[in-house]
Motif scaffolding. Structure first.
Motif, PDB file in Angstrom:
ATOM      1  N   THR A  55     -10.026   3.293  -8.600  1.00  0.00           N
ATOM      2  CA  THR A  55      -8.880   2.562  -9.165  1.00  0.00           C
ATOM      3  C   THR A  55      -8.076   1.931  -8.045  1.00  0.00           C
ATOM      4  OG1 THR A  55      -7.373   4.427  -8.958  1.00  0.00           O
ATOM      5  CG2 THR A  55      -8.663   4.293 -11.001  1.00  0.00           C
ATOM      6  N   SER A  56      -7.114   1.151  -8.450  1.00  0.00           N
ATOM      7  CA  SER A  56      -6.251   0.522  -7.454  1.00  0.00           C
ATOM      8  C   SER A  56      -5.468   1.588  -6.680  1.00  0.00           C
ATOM      9  CB  SER A  56      -5.305  -0.435  -8.191  1.00  0.00           C
ATOM     10  OG  SER A  56      -4.525  -1.103  -7.264  1.00  0.00           O
ATOM     11  N   ARG A  57      -4.950   2.587  -7.394  1.00  0.00           N
ATOM     12  CA  ARG A  57      -4.198   3.641  -6.698  1.00  0.00           C
ATOM     13  C   ARG A  57      -5.095   4.375  -5.709  1.00  0.00           C
ATOM     14  NH1 ARG A  57      -1.211   8.334 -10.076  1.00  0.00           N
ATOM     15  NH2 ARG A  57      -3.216   9.412 -10.042  1.00  0.00           N
TER      16      ARG A  57
ATOM     17  N   ILE B 154       0.842  -1.199   0.000  1.00  0.00           N
ATOM     18  CA  ILE B 154       0.000   0.000   0.000  1.00  0.00           C
ATOM     19  C   ILE B 154       0.886   1.261   0.000  1.00  0.00           C
ATOM     20  CG2 ILE B 154      -1.660   1.322   1.402  1.00  0.00           C
ATOM     21  CD1 ILE B 154      -2.782  -1.489   2.330  1.00  0.00           C
ATOM     22  N   TYR B 155       1.914   1.276   0.835  1.00  0.00           N
ATOM     23  CA  TYR B 155       2.787   2.459   0.902  1.00  0.00           C
ATOM     24  C   TYR B 155       3.635   2.603  -0.361  1.00  0.00           C
ATOM     25  CZ  TYR B 155       1.520   3.979   5.540  1.00  0.00           C
ATOM     26  OH  TYR B 155       0.805   4.475   6.595  1.00  0.00           O
ATOM     27  N   THR B 156       4.059   1.477  -0.934  1.00  0.00           N
ATOM     28  CA  THR B 156       4.846   1.559  -2.170  1.00  0.00           C
ATOM     29  C   THR B 156       3.999   2.205  -3.266  1.00  0.00           C
ATOM     30  OG1 THR B 156       6.036  -0.419  -1.570  1.00  0.00           O
ATOM     31  CG2 THR B 156       6.113   0.191  -3.892  1.00  0.00           C
ATOM     32  N   CYS B 157       2.745   1.794  -3.343  1.00  0.00           N
ATOM     33  CA  CYS B 157       1.855   2.366  -4.355  1.00  0.00           C
ATOM     34  C   CYS B 157       1.688   3.865  -4.138  1.00  0.00           C
ATOM     35  CB  CYS B 157       0.495   1.674  -4.299  1.00  0.00           C
ATOM     36  SG  CYS B 157      -0.764   2.559  -5.216  1.00  0.00           S
ATOM     37  N   VAL B 158       1.406   4.249  -2.910  1.00  0.00           N
ATOM     38  CA  VAL B 158       1.116   5.666  -2.662  1.00  0.00           C
ATOM     39  C   VAL B 158       2.360   6.519  -2.911  1.00  0.00           C
ATOM     40  CG1 VAL B 158       0.396   7.340  -0.903  1.00  0.00           C
ATOM     41  CG2 VAL B 158      -0.772   5.148  -1.079  1.00  0.00           C
ATOM     42  N   ARG B 159       3.541   5.944  -2.649  1.00  0.00           N
ATOM     43  CA  ARG B 159       4.763   6.710  -2.924  1.00  0.00           C
ATOM     44  C   ARG B 159       5.016   6.817  -4.425  1.00  0.00           C
ATOM     45  NH1 ARG B 159       7.463   3.371   0.983  1.00  0.00           N
ATOM     46  NH2 ARG B 159       7.031   4.250   3.015  1.00  0.00           N
TER      47      ARG B 159
ATOM     48  N   THR C  50      -3.370  -5.832 -11.234  1.00  0.00           N
ATOM     49  CA  THR C  50      -2.258  -6.713 -10.862  1.00  0.00           C
ATOM     50  C   THR C  50      -1.370  -6.992 -12.067  1.00  0.00           C
ATOM     51  OG1 THR C  50      -3.530  -7.738  -9.126  1.00  0.00           O
ATOM     52  CG2 THR C  50      -1.721  -9.022  -9.983  1.00  0.00           C
ATOM     53  N   SER C  51      -1.995  -7.086 -13.251  1.00  0.00           N
ATOM     54  CA  SER C  51      -1.190  -7.447 -14.421  1.00  0.00           C
ATOM     55  C   SER C  51      -0.234  -6.327 -14.808  1.00  0.00           C
ATOM     56  CB  SER C  51      -2.083  -7.835 -15.605  1.00  0.00           C
ATOM     57  OG  SER C  51      -2.792  -6.722 -16.050  1.00  0.00           O
ATOM     58  N   VAL C  52      -0.494  -5.089 -14.354  1.00  0.00           N
ATOM     59  CA  VAL C  52       0.433  -4.004 -14.691  1.00  0.00           C
ATOM     60  C   VAL C  52       1.279  -3.600 -13.487  1.00  0.00           C
ATOM     61  CG1 VAL C  52      -0.911  -3.019 -16.586  1.00  0.00           C
ATOM     62  CG2 VAL C  52      -1.390  -2.285 -14.253  1.00  0.00           C
ATOM     63  N   CYS C  53       1.072  -4.212 -12.342  1.00  0.00           N
ATOM     64  CA  CYS C  53       1.672  -3.684 -11.114  1.00  0.00           C
ATOM     65  C   CYS C  53       2.408  -4.729 -10.274  1.00  0.00           C
ATOM     66  CB  CYS C  53       0.556  -3.039 -10.302  1.00  0.00           C
ATOM     67  SG  CYS C  53       1.035  -2.346  -8.762  1.00  0.00           S
ATOM     68  N   ASP C  54       2.172  -6.001 -10.581  1.00  0.00           N
ATOM     69  CA  ASP C  54       2.941  -7.051  -9.932  1.00  0.00           C
ATOM     70  C   ASP C  54       2.588  -7.344  -8.476  1.00  0.00           C
ATOM     71  OD1 ASP C  54       4.534  -8.803 -11.130  1.00  0.00           O
ATOM     72  OD2 ASP C  54       6.391  -8.087 -10.225  1.00  0.00           O
ATOM     73  N   VAL C  55       1.583  -6.706  -7.945  1.00  0.00           N
ATOM     74  CA  VAL C  55       1.155  -7.028  -6.584  1.00  0.00           C
ATOM     75  C   VAL C  55      -0.282  -7.499  -6.701  1.00  0.00           C
ATOM     76  CG1 VAL C  55       0.578  -6.028  -4.343  1.00  0.00           C
ATOM     77  CG2 VAL C  55       2.657  -5.310  -5.512  1.00  0.00           C
ATOM     78  N   ASP C  56      -0.666  -8.509  -5.889  1.00  0.00           N
ATOM     79  CA  ASP C  56      -2.025  -9.026  -6.032  1.00  0.00           C
ATOM     80  C   ASP C  56      -3.025  -8.071  -5.391  1.00  0.00           C
ATOM     81  OD1 ASP C  56      -4.332 -10.387  -6.364  1.00  0.00           O
ATOM     82  OD2 ASP C  56      -3.623 -12.285  -5.547  1.00  0.00           O
ATOM     83  N   ARG C  57      -3.476  -7.125  -6.173  1.00  0.00           N
ATOM     84  CA  ARG C  57      -4.382  -6.085  -5.657  1.00  0.00           C
ATOM     85  C   ARG C  57      -5.719  -6.651  -5.167  1.00  0.00           C
ATOM     86  NH1 ARG C  57      -1.333  -1.941  -4.272  1.00  0.00           N
ATOM     87  NH2 ARG C  57       0.482  -2.169  -5.599  1.00  0.00           N
ATOM     88  N   PRO C  58      -6.425  -7.497  -5.958  1.00  0.00           N
ATOM     89  CA  PRO C  58      -7.716  -7.989  -5.458  1.00  0.00           C
ATOM     90  C   PRO C  58      -7.591  -8.661  -4.092  1.00  0.00           C
ATOM     91  CG  PRO C  58      -7.518  -8.479  -7.776  1.00  0.00           C
ATOM     92  CD  PRO C  58      -6.190  -7.918  -7.351  1.00  0.00           C
ATOM     93  N   GLU C  59      -6.472  -9.314  -3.848  1.00  0.00           N
ATOM     94  CA  GLU C  59      -6.239  -9.958  -2.549  1.00  0.00           C
ATOM     95  C   GLU C  59      -6.259  -8.891  -1.431  1.00  0.00           C
ATOM     96  OE1 GLU C  59      -5.861 -13.233  -2.501  1.00  0.00           O
ATOM     97  OE2 GLU C  59      -5.574 -13.282  -0.328  1.00  0.00           O
ATOM     98  N   ILE C  60      -5.644  -7.756  -1.716  1.00  0.00           N
ATOM     99  CA  ILE C  60      -5.611  -6.669  -0.714  1.00  0.00           C
ATOM    100  C   ILE C  60      -7.017  -6.076  -0.540  1.00  0.00           C
ATOM    101  CG2 ILE C  60      -4.543  -4.468  -0.069  1.00  0.00           C
ATOM    102  CD1 ILE C  60      -2.203  -5.160  -1.915  1.00  0.00           C
ATOM    103  N   PHE C  61      -7.708  -5.886  -1.659  1.00  0.00           N
ATOM    104  CA  PHE C  61      -9.066  -5.303  -1.548  1.00  0.00           C
ATOM    105  C   PHE C  61      -9.994  -6.252  -0.787  1.00  0.00           C
ATOM    106  CE2 PHE C  61      -7.983  -3.573  -6.016  1.00  0.00           C
ATOM    107  CZ  PHE C  61      -7.102  -2.669  -5.462  1.00  0.00           C
ATOM    108  N   ASN C  62      -9.834  -7.564  -1.035  1.00  0.00           N
ATOM    109  CA  ASN C  62     -10.661  -8.531  -0.302  1.00  0.00           C
ATOM    110  C   ASN C  62     -10.376  -8.437   1.193  1.00  0.00           C
ATOM    111  OD1 ASN C  62     -11.860  -9.532  -2.558  1.00  0.00           O
ATOM    112  ND2 ASN C  62     -10.496 -11.278  -2.792  1.00  0.00           N
ATOM    113  N   ALA C  63      -9.088  -8.247   1.531  1.00  0.00           N
ATOM    114  CA  ALA C  63      -8.718  -8.137   2.949  1.00  0.00           C
ATOM    115  C   ALA C  63      -9.369  -6.892   3.554  1.00  0.00           C
ATOM    116  CB  ALA C  63      -7.200  -8.073   3.085  1.00  0.00           C
ATOM    117  N   PHE C  64      -9.421  -5.811   2.782  1.00  0.00           N
ATOM    118  CA  PHE C  64     -10.034  -4.593   3.332  1.00  0.00           C
ATOM    119  C   PHE C  64     -11.556  -4.751   3.445  1.00  0.00           C
ATOM    120  CE2 PHE C  64     -10.957   0.152   3.179  1.00  0.00           C
ATOM    121  CZ  PHE C  64     -10.518   0.363   4.488  1.00  0.00           C
ATOM    122  N   ARG C  65     -12.143  -5.482   2.513  1.00  0.00           N
ATOM    123  CA  ARG C  65     -13.580  -5.770   2.633  1.00  0.00           C
ATOM    124  C   ARG C  65     -13.834  -6.506   3.955  1.00  0.00           C
ATOM    125  NH1 ARG C  65     -15.348  -7.851  -3.504  1.00  0.00           N
ATOM    126  NH2 ARG C  65     -15.549  -5.804  -4.421  1.00  0.00           N
TER     127      ARG C  65
END
Ligand code: SF4
Ligand code: SF4
Length: 368
Positions: A40-42, A13-18, A76-91
């Motif tokens: 968006t993911s960002r 999350i911090y890597t993205c925001v930076r 995820t395909s453009v960013c290399d981190v499993d974003r949906p996994e993170i969003f599911n965790a926040f849900r």
């Protein structure tokens, strides 16, 4: 100090925001539909950072916003981190704080009580194919809830093509919808129940891209191993075709088709070739859309989005249909009943949408 499911993803999350590079905007279906960065993911990473720092409290508004994500994995395909996994965790974090989506709660109850997200269901599919079903077969056709109860022509086509096989006598959802809407404990219970039902088989074949990803990727991520080999129907059929046990007649000769990669089969499990091999083996000319393979546009249905905002799901589906029409193809083929359902809702009247199993059923002949 509070702990959250997204604590595990703080670094991402911090890597993205930076970095704020914004590569994830381009084909995010919800961004294309809504036009606001916060979808968006960002945008989601910025929200989660503010939440972690105590600057933004949990709220129903946040739960509603995070529910609008198809978990398509384009970001995820453009960013290399499993974003949906993170969003599911926040849900999950939002649910723990008491903010849930009523329609998703209903679906969870349906799965819990009736073992299918669609609630009450009839099992006539099994009785119609009783002549082909062998309860001692090492091969299980795991039809999944959408093909079994809503898009039956797909399940029927698959059952026509398979040699003798077994079918679970009663509904047993794989739990994908629970996993993707923030009910991971319930998904785990469902997964355990299904694993115990399928462990006696050697091979399990699915027609649903979502079931396939859930069984082969999400179960292991939850710490569950499955003994049988699990294949998507396109992988199974390519193996049968290459092994000479399945002959495909050239029913598609002279017909141009385009192929929509289901997110869970393509980006989710990296299976792009098997459906295309089958289409070409049947003589179809495959014309690719502008966004294809790992860059494919989502159909709009996944992640529980269709159940809470059908008009947004079909709006997203129409963008995909427009791309498909621009190829000049006379048929849009995909390999997932849930994609078929949404793309047909989104404009199937103008361009026919079919599941690949329906084409295979017209072309296949089994060798003894
Ligand atoms: S989610 Fe990935 S692609 Fe999008 S802004 Fe953040 S780092 Fe960049
Ligand atoms: S998973 Fe798909 S819908 Fe969700 S934020 Fe990423 S690109 Fe957008």
């Amino acid at each position: 100090m509070n702990t959250y499911h997204i604590d595990a993803y703080k670094g991402d999350i911090y890597t993205c925001v930076r970095s704020r590079c914004g590569f994830c905007f381009h084909a995010c279906p919800v961004f294309l539909s809504k036009g606001f960065e916060t979808y968006t993911s960002r945008g989601k990473c910025m929200i989660m950072k503010a939440f972690l720092e105590g600057k933004l409290p949990a709220s129903q508004g946040l739960a509603d916003r995070f529910a609008l994500c198809t978990t398509c994995g384009y970001c995820t395909s453009v960013c290399d981190v499993d974003r949906p996994e993170i969003f599911n965790a926040f849900r999950e974090d939002l649910r723990d704080a008491g903010y849930t989506i009523p329609r998703h709660d209903e679906i969870k109850e349906n799965v819990e009580k009736q073992h299918s997200p669609y609630g009450s269901h009839d099992e006539s599919l099994a009785s119609r194919f009783a002549w082909k079903i062998d309860h001692d077969s090492p091969l299980l056709y795991y039809a999944g809830c959408t093909a079994r109860y809503r898009e039956r022509t797909i399940a029927e086509a698959m059952m026509m093509v398979l040699p003798s096989f077994d079918l679970l006598e009663e509904a047993m959802c794989c739990g994908s919808v629970l996993y993707r809407t923030g009910y991971r404990d319930d998904a785990m219970r469902q997964a355990r129940a299904l694993v115990s039902r399928i462990e006696r088989y050697s091979t399990v074949v699915t027609t649903c891209a979502g079931c396939y990803k859930t069984l082969t990727r999400d179960y292991p991520a939850m710490g569950l191993q499955i003994r049988p080999e699990v294949l998507h129907c396109t992988q199974y059929l390519v193996r049968e075709y290459k092994g000479g046990r399945l002959t495909l007649s050239p029913v598609g000769k002279g017909t141009k088709v385009t192929y929509h990669d289901p997110c869970h089969l393509g980006r989710g499990t990296c299976e792009y070739d098997a459906p295309r091999i089958l289409l070409e083996a049947m003589g179809y000319e495959v014309i690719e859309m502008e966004h294809t393979r790992e860059m494919a546009l989502c159909c709009g249905a996944g992640g529980g989005l269709k159940s809470i905002d059908d008009s947004m799901a079909t709006r997203i589906g129409s963008m995909r249909m427009e791309e498909a029409k621009r190829t000049g193809a006379s048929l849009l083929v995909t390999a997932c009943p849930f994609c078929v359902r949404n793309l047909r809702d989104a404009g199937g009247g103008e361009l026919d949408v079919v599941d690949i199993t329906e084409l295979i059923a017209q072309s296949a002949r089994r060798e003894k």
